[in-house]
Design a protein around this motif. Structure first.
Motif, mmCIF file in Angstrom:
data_model
loop_
_atom_site.group_PDB
_atom_site.id
_atom_site.type_symbol
_atom_site.label_atom_id
_atom_site.label_comp_id
_atom_site.label_asym_id
_atom_site.label_seq_id
_atom_site.Cartn_x
_atom_site.Cartn_y
_atom_site.Cartn_z
ATOM 1 N N MET A 425 1.003 -1.306 0.067
ATOM 2 C CA MET A 425 0.298 -0.317 -0.253
ATOM 3 C C MET A 425 1.538 1.481 0.140
ATOM 4 S SD MET A 425 -2.919 -1.093 2.866
ATOM 5 C CE MET A 425 -3.854 0.423 2.664
ATOM 6 N N ASP A 428 0.440 6.765 1.742
ATOM 7 C CA ASP A 428 -1.212 7.824 1.803
ATOM 8 C C ASP A 428 -2.189 6.884 2.145
ATOM 9 O OD1 ASP A 428 -0.049 10.180 0.964
ATOM 10 O OD2 ASP A 428 -0.302 10.322 -0.877
ATOM 11 N N GLU A 429 -2.147 5.724 0.983
ATOM 12 C CA GLU A 429 -2.857 5.029 1.983
ATOM 13 C C GLU A 429 -3.094 4.466 2.940
ATOM 14 O OE1 GLU A 429 -4.408 2.248 -2.692
ATOM 15 O OE2 GLU A 429 -2.785 2.029 -1.268
ATOM 16 N N GLN A 433 -6.077 5.512 6.457
ATOM 17 C CA GLN A 433 -6.600 4.834 7.230
ATOM 18 C C GLN A 433 -6.991 5.310 8.880
ATOM 19 O OE1 GLN A 433 -8.139 1.889 6.288
ATOM 20 N NE2 GLN A 433 -7.324 2.314 3.723
#
Length: 435
Positions: A425, A428-429, A433
């Motif tokens: 991932m 930023d992902e 979260q």
């Protein structure tokens, strides 16, 4: 003592308790005599009131108290004798037909813990998440830290996105003012979506001192129900325009982040360490969530209703406490139990499954694992050794780190059994979260 446990359903049980009246009456008499010694009754010296009078005043309460205590004691003696593991709190019901003059009979209804067999994990799919923290991610984090320290300097030009503006505004719908439609000296940053798009668009290009009428159509789903779907005309006075000025990445900036000597290279290393720690935590949490889902999918389990109800009540109390911590008056807030049932069922199921898996596979953590987790906790504090000493000073303080170590062992075990898919991932992902 011979105890008969009646099976009402897969998890529900029933025991008939017989409490000798002789014992009950003896306890009641002893307590009444103690109450007589302390009783203050008008017309009598302290401790000299007649026992019958004390009985009339306090007897009912004392009898209820004795009965409750004797029932509790008899129940736990009985389940201990029968080697029954009780799940949650029992429910007691007096029998309508009392067929023994020498004993008071009570039915104890309760649930037992289910037998848990962890299912085959080899068919379950688990996602193992990973991400990289490099120079680009450090630069992005430092930029966020700079934005958090933004200063605004007044400018004499047209307002544009990124500027902080201070305005007076007064809105009307069909020529009538409405609640919440006016304010003075209201600050916000243009272009950040803090106001409705038409409102912000009307302010772009205005200068300090300008006055303008702006028409705004409130969306049908607008949170303010009184104005949702309606059109308002706002008179806006722009009182101040200030542009954002971000601090330079220099020694002074480094000092604001706790680097005493202002060394920028040290600052970047510290930022990298902190960001890596947070990224690692979030990545582990996502992998753990996938592992827990796999355990739930693989294992069929019937849940004791009492445990689910207790967990739902605990979740409700936690939410009320959170509201209180945010300044809301939640003391009399009535939160329906079904709001928390699904979450409570998941927690109870996982608790039972994990306990069984840890026991089956001997996944209890070693002391070194717990110490390592404590060390990770301590890293983010000014005096890490002080934090470590606090944790190690009392076994109670180690409950949290021990639970985390057990979870880590469970995750490692399941990853070794299930079908694992590696998922990279982006920074930023991961940071986007909720965690």
């Amino acid at each position: 003592m011979s105890v008969t446990v009646e099976k009402l359903s897969n998890l529900e049980r029933k025991i008939i308790l017989a409490l000798p009246w002789e014992d009950i009456n003896a306890h009641v008499a002893a307590r009444l005599q103690n109450a007589q010694k302390r009783a203050k009754v008008d017309g009598f010296r302290p401790g000299k009131a007649p026992l019958k009078m004390v009985d009339a005043m306090y007897g009912a309460g004392i009898r209820d108290e004795v009965l409750n205590q004797e029932v509790q004691k008899a129940f736990y003696d009985a389940v201990s004798e029968a080697d029954v593991k009780v799940a949650g709190f029992p429910r007691f019901e007096g029998l309508e037909t009392q067929d023994d003059d020498k004993a008071f009979k009570v039915a104890a209804l309760f649930e037992v813990f289910p037998e848990v067999t962890v299912g085959d994990l080899s068919a379950q799919e688990v996602v193992k998440v990973s991400t990289e923290v490099g120079d680009a991610e450090i630069d992005k984090t430092i930029d966020i830290l700079r934005q958090q320290r933004t200063r605004f300097n007044r400018v004499e030009r047209e307002a544009q996105d990124g500027d902080r503006v201070i305005i007076d505004f007064a809105g009307k719908i069909d020529g009538e003012a409405f609640e919440g439609g006016a304010s003075e000296n209201y600050p916000f940053v243009l272009g950040k979506g803090q106001m409705l798009p038409e409102f912000e668009a009307g302010i772009r290009g205005m200068k300090e001192g300008d006055v303008k009428e702006v028409t705004v159509a409130f969306p049908e789903d607008y949170h303010g129900k009184d104005v949702a779907g309606k059109t308002a005309v706002f008179t806006i006075t722009l009182k101040n325009v200030a542009e954002a000025v971000l601090p330079e990445v220099d020694a002074e900036f480094a000092k604001t982040l706790g680097i005493v000597d202002g060394d920028v290279a040290k600052m970047r290393e510290e930022v990298k360490k902190n960001v890596s720690r947070e990224v690692n935590r979030r990545v582990k949490d996502q992998t753990k969530e996938s592992v827990m889902n796999a355990l739930l999918a693989a294992t069929s389990i019937e849940l004791p209703k009492a445990l689910v109800a207790e967990e739902a009540a605990r979740l409700a109390e936690d939410m009320k406490q959170n509201f209180t911590n945010q300044g809301m008056d939640a003391a009399n807030l009535d939160l329906p139990a079904d709001m928390f049932t699904a979450q409570a069922e998941r927690r109870v199921a996982l608790g039972l499954i994990l306990a069984q898996l840890v026991d089956d596979q001997k996944l209890e953590p070693k002391e070194g694992q717990v110490r390592e987790i404590v060390g990770e906790f301590a890293e983010s504090y000014e005096d890490p050794q002080e934090v470590i000493d606090w944790y190690m000073s009392d076994a109670k303080n180690l409950q949290g780190p021990t639970s985390l170590a057990i979870e880590a062992n469970v995750v490692d075990y399941v990853l070794g059994q299930a079908k694992v898919t590696d998922k990279a991932m982006s920074f930023d992902e991961v940071m986007g979260q909720q965690s």
